[in-house]
Design an enzyme around this catalytic site. Structure first.
Site, PDB file in Angstrom:
ATOM      1  N   GLU A 169     -18.053  -4.772   8.156  1.00  0.00           N
ATOM      2  CA  GLU A 169     -18.859  -5.803   7.503  1.00  0.00           C
ATOM      3  C   GLU A 169     -20.278  -5.917   8.059  1.00  0.00           C
ATOM      4  O   GLU A 169     -21.154  -6.497   7.427  1.00  0.00           O
ATOM      5  CB  GLU A 169     -18.163  -7.171   7.597  1.00  0.00           C
ATOM      6  CG  GLU A 169     -17.917  -7.683   9.003  1.00  0.00           C
ATOM      7  CD  GLU A 169     -16.715  -7.019   9.653  1.00  0.00           C
ATOM      8  OE1 GLU A 169     -16.661  -6.992  10.882  1.00  0.00           O
ATOM      9  OE2 GLU A 169     -15.849  -6.516   8.916  1.00  0.00           O
ATOM     10  N   ASP A 192     -51.785  19.615   0.652  1.00  0.00           N
ATOM     11  CA  ASP A 192     -53.065  20.212   0.320  1.00  0.00           C
ATOM     12  C   ASP A 192     -53.630  20.840   1.589  1.00  0.00           C
ATOM     13  O   ASP A 192     -53.137  20.590   2.688  1.00  0.00           O
ATOM     14  CB  ASP A 192     -54.003  19.144  -0.235  1.00  0.00           C
ATOM     15  CG  ASP A 192     -55.232  19.732  -0.913  1.00  0.00           C
ATOM     16  OD1 ASP A 192     -55.277  20.967  -1.088  1.00  0.00           O
ATOM     17  OD2 ASP A 192     -56.136  18.970  -1.265  1.00  0.00           O
ATOM     18  N   ASP A 199     -53.332  14.754  -6.754  1.00  0.00           N
ATOM     19  CA  ASP A 199     -52.063  14.813  -6.028  1.00  0.00           C
ATOM     20  C   ASP A 199     -51.078  13.731  -6.465  1.00  0.00           C
ATOM     21  O   ASP A 199     -49.901  13.796  -6.128  1.00  0.00           O
ATOM     22  CB  ASP A 199     -52.303  14.653  -4.520  1.00  0.00           C
ATOM     23  CG  ASP A 199     -53.197  15.749  -3.951  1.00  0.00           C
ATOM     24  OD1 ASP A 199     -53.003  16.909  -4.337  1.00  0.00           O
ATOM     25  OD2 ASP A 199     -54.082  15.436  -3.140  1.00  0.00           O
ATOM     26  N   ASP A 242     -17.774  -5.682  16.431  1.00  0.00           N
ATOM     27  CA  ASP A 242     -18.952  -5.633  15.566  1.00  0.00           C
ATOM     28  C   ASP A 242     -20.183  -6.226  16.242  1.00  0.00           C
ATOM     29  O   ASP A 242     -21.301  -5.723  16.076  1.00  0.00           O
ATOM     30  CB  ASP A 242     -18.675  -6.371  14.248  1.00  0.00           C
ATOM     31  CG  ASP A 242     -17.893  -5.520  13.265  1.00  0.00           C
ATOM     32  OD1 ASP A 242     -18.042  -4.289  13.320  1.00  0.00           O
ATOM     33  OD2 ASP A 242     -17.134  -6.072  12.462  1.00  0.00           O
TER      34      ASP A 242
END
Length: 889
Positions: A307, A349, A622, A715
């Site tokens: 969770e 580029d 671009d 947890d």
């Protein structure tokens, strides 16, 4: 009430639209009178008055969410919904303690999730503000001095005089009053991708659809080419774009990151839906108490549910964004971090990324290669007077003239007209008038091949001759020699115009006279070669996609160590269909003379081949490729449309900066995977242990409430994972979501922990508990059996917590934990906190509530031995797992 509010909203939208519609027919003077402005612009006091009257230029799609709404959003994930469903079932079965724990778990996860979401949202807002988009307006200072000013987009007000040029995003709804070859795209409003030309003249007839008015431009559109002056009619939510945003709650596109999280979530849900019913049936059959079996199955389902996953993900992404900002990488969209780390091909580029972005004018030569100041003068007039987006070569020409103190060049001329640059013609033109002679001249500058194609003659020492094939070849050969040395070459041509009103179009760019050429040099960056090597070591292959010519591109790419053996030009790309190009793009690393559309096609084909593609660019050419790439990357000095298309912004145009961002992206993703895989295997192992207990034990190995508390402690200790260190080998290659990989991990490491759970069962059931209570379980009185069960359950609670916690350290690294690879201090502290709290609970009043009891010291001595052998076995399994699948996480 709702109808009334909606009616007021529609009425207000109608008033604004009607005002915009009427403006299309007004002359400039009348329109200025309507908004209370002049061509000199507002004063600061007038700006404030307009802002108070019409509002700020900020889009607010919806009101700030309430706490209730934030909580609802935070529990809309599969795990929280499953837990709440289990809580409802527990309520009807009167297991109120389980309801309390489950609600507590969901609430804790939601609170942490909401807190991190708010923090991450604020962080992204702060980071985005570092990359501010500006607009150019005419404003008056308090001393009535009028000037063009660059201001942040959100400071624009209704009535402002606005200047637009190629690359700009339209920041508001604007009535144009002057244009020059002005093309925009309105795809964000109309869906039509083709550019539309706009004009500055008043319309004679009223338009039916204001989006079709050719003298209006709207917020959200962008300028493709040309220049324009306009008057702002509406800002913020009162714009067409703002009204659409308010009336339509557009569903956001599901990103690759969200798809990955969803696929992982479904793995957990499927395992839960399979395992929980099996546990329920087996315990019901073996124990005979179906209600107790049902409650236990619910607790098992909760135990399988990670969770905290949404919160862990939010924390990781927010922390990753902040860490990346310290390395000069700004994250506009948090979910882009995973794609950034997963990127295995970077298309970029050449200019400014591989080169120094310091273009200097080196030579100005006539057609036979001799230095000629006349070429410089014509080049300067062209660059100085053009109103479009001045590129680095324009700035280099102007800067060179400044250095030579020849700025008086333009004193004898005035600009009459221009044809802006576009990527098909690859040139631009201006018309200037010589003030002294009152003669007009068309001056054109562009790529040498395109310039030769529009010239019929050439000029040398003021003698004009026919541009024959031999002379063309001589010029091309000379330019190519400069290209091979890394110079970019532009041709300069002119033509005298004899008519009295010299307004020109593209058709006038013909039968011109070639004067010569300009040679520019932009040397490669010293860091580029090392950066390319480092990116290659991190599994990122760099491909150069540039509009520059082949010789210059080859020279620069050779200098930085890029492979130019397989080289392709735009015309060759155009000749291939998609299937052919899909094969070619794998082998070719350098493409030159590409159009924007060809860049986009290459990125699309790489994506079809299964690559995660990044595109780094800073120009309007671009933007399209950046949008179709998995992650668009730009720089803070880029044009507006490039920054808008990007999800990652670099504060420094350097591949070294990019490498740092990629590494941070991979750290973030790896720590997310750590929680998912470790929690998955741990929970799956617990299910195996429970199945074994269901068959052999005469009672439940742990009470449902105890399992819930165990899960909660685990947890909480995992919330430190986002701050964990990441081993270097995890950063060396791109990472993708792999739900099947998670299943494999669960199958390997889950049963490993179950072996020691079962050993713990045996030691507790046949050793420690009989030793403490003076007999086996079957020989004890009912009262003693209760105490026996309590100690057994307490023992497995502690052992399960210790093994779950230690396995975090075992599986967070491919190396030997604590020796070759150490966790961060926060993770060590978090896991140590979990062990201490879980071990002490049985000795407290909480333990009594949970029907726990103290365990003898002998148990802890045995537990330490179990942990040692558990770590040894996990290391062995880890070794074979890595040998088979090449990686652990």
């Amino acid at each position: 009430m709702v109808k009334k509010i909606l009616g007021l909203f529609m009425q207000q939208a109608f008033v604004v639209e009607e005002k915009i519609r009427q403006s299309t027919k007004l002359a400039t003077s009348d329109l200025l009178r309507e908004v209370g402005n002049t061509l000199n612009g507002y004063t600061s006091n007038e700006v404030e008055t307009q802002r108070e009257r019409f509002g700020e230029n900020v889009l607010i799609h919806k009101k700030e969410a309430s706490i209730a709404q934030l909580i609802f959003e935070s529990i809309k994930n599969p795990f929280s919904l499953v837990l709440l469903t289990l809580a409802v079932i527990s309520f009807f079965t009167k297991d109120y303690a389980a309801v309390t724990i489950i609600v507590l778990m969901v609430t804790l996860s939601s609170i942490l999730g909401i807190t991190q979401e708010l923090k991450s949202t604020k962080a992204v807002e702060q980071l985005t503000e570092m990359v501010e988009t500006t607009v150019t307006v005419q404003r008056k200072e308090d001393l009535e001095v009028s000037s063009r000013q660059e201001i942040p987009m959100d400071e624009l007000v209704v009535g402002d005089i606005l200047y637009l040029s190629a690359g700009d995003i339209i920041p508001a709804d604007v009535r144009l009053i002057q244009t020059k070859d002005f093309f925009v795209t309105q795809s964000s409003l109309t869906g039509e991708s083709e550019p539309i030309e706009k004009y500055g003249d008043a319309l004679n007839e009223e338009v039916k659809q204001i989006l079709e008015a050719n003298n209006l431009v709207f917020m959200g559109s962008n300028v493709v080419s040309g220049s324009a002056t306009g008057i702002v009619l509406a800002v913020g939510n009162e714009t067409m774009f703002g009204n659409i945003a308010k009336s339509l709650q557009e569903k956001s596109t599901v990103t690759n990151f969200e798809k990955g999280i969803n696929s992982v979530s479904m793995v957990f849900v499927r395992f839960m839906l399979i395992m929980a019913p099996i546990v329920f049936v087996m315990n019901g059959i073996t124990k005979g108490n179906w209600l107790e079996a049902f409650l236990f199955a619910i607790s098992i389902a909760v135990g399988l549910t990670p969770e905290m996953l949404p919160m862990i993900v939010s924390v990781n992404l927010a922390k990753g964004a902040m860490e990346m900002s310290k390395k000069k990488v700004i994250v506009k969209k948090l979910n882009a971090i995973q794609n950034f780390g997963a990127m295995d091909i970077l298309c970029t580029d050449k200019t400014g990324t591989i080169t120094q972005d310091k273009v200097t004018l080196k030579y100005y030569l006539n057609i036979h290669g001799d230095a000629d100041d006349r070429i410089l003068r014509h080049g300067f007039l062209n660059s100085y007077y053009q109103t479009g987006l001045k590129n680095l070569m324009d700035l280099a020409i102007i800067s060179h003239v400044d250095e030579l103190e020849q700025k008086d060049l333009f004193n004898n001329y005035r600009k009459i007209d221009e044809i802006p640059f576009d990527f098909n013609r690859r040139r631009m033109s201006v018309v200037v008038e010589n003030i002294n002679t009152e003669k007009y001249q068309l001056i054109t500058k562009g790529a040498i091949e395109e310039m030769i194609s529009i010239c019929s003659h050439a000029e040398y020492n003021e003698v004009v001759e026919e541009l024959n094939d031999n002379l063309k070849q001589e010029i091309l050969n000379r330019c190519y020699e400069y290209n091979e040395k890394g110079f970019r070459v532009l041709g300069i041509a002119h033509k005298k115009l004899d008519f009295t009103s010299p307004l020109i179009s593209v058709e006038d760019e013909r039968e011109m006279v070639l004067l010569g050429f300009l040679a520019f040099f932009d040397p490669p960056k010293e860091s580029t070669k090392d950066a390319l090597q480092i990116l290659n070591e991190y599994g990122v292959r760099v491909k150069v996609l540039t509009g520059d010519n082949d010789a210059v591109t080859k020279y620069i790419c050779n200098e930085v160590g890029l492979n130019v053996q397989n080289f392709m030009l735009g015309e060759q790309v155009e000749a291939l269909n998609d299937e052919e190009l899909q094969l070619v793009v794998e082998d070719v690393d350098v493409f030159a003379k590409l159009s924007p559309a060809q860049k986009t096609r290459i990125v699309q084909q790489l994506h079809k081949n299964g690559h995660t593609v990044g595109f780094m660019g800073d120009g309007i050419n671009d933007a399209s490729a950046m949008k179709v790439a998995d992650v668009g990357i730009s720089v803070d000095s880029a044009v507006d449309i490039a920054k808008e298309s990007a999800s990652i912004i670099l504060l420094e145009k350097d591949l070294m900066v990019l490498e740092k961002g990629v590494v941070e992206g991979r750290k973030t993703f790896t720590n997310i995977l750590k929680y998912i895989k470790i929690t998955a295997s741990s929970n799956f192992g617990n299910m195996f242990s429970v199945l074994a207990a269901s068959v052999f034990l005469p009672f439940l190995p742990m009470m449902p409430l105890q399992i819930l508390i165990l899960n909660l402690i685990y947890d909480i200790s995992c919330t430190a994972i986002p701050w964990d260190n990441v081993d270097e080998e995890y950063l060396k290659e791109p990472r993708q979501w792999d739900a099947k990989g998670i299943s494999k991990f669960m199958v390997y490491f889950g049963p490993t922990s179950s072996i020691f759970d079962i050993i713990t069962y045996l030691i507790l059931f046949f050793g420690i508990c009989p030793l403490v209570f003076g007999g086996s379980y079957g020989s004890l009185s009912p009262e003693m059996k209760i105490l026996f069960i309590s100690m057994f359950q307490t023992g497995w609670f502690i052992e399960s917590l210790w093994t779950q916690t230690f396995v975090i350290h075992m599986l967070r690294t491919q190396k030997i934990p604590f020796i070759q690879s150490r966790a961060s201090l926060k993770l060590i502290g978090g896991t140590l906190f979990g062990i201490v709290v879980g071990t002490l609970i049985p000795m407290t009043f909480v333990g009594k509530i949970l029907d726990m009891t103290s365990v003898p010291a002998l148990f802890f001595a045995i537990l330490i031995v179990i942990i040692i052998f558990y770590n040894i076995l996990t290391s062995c399994v880890k070794y074979f797992y890595i040998k088979k699948y090449s990686r652990l996480l």
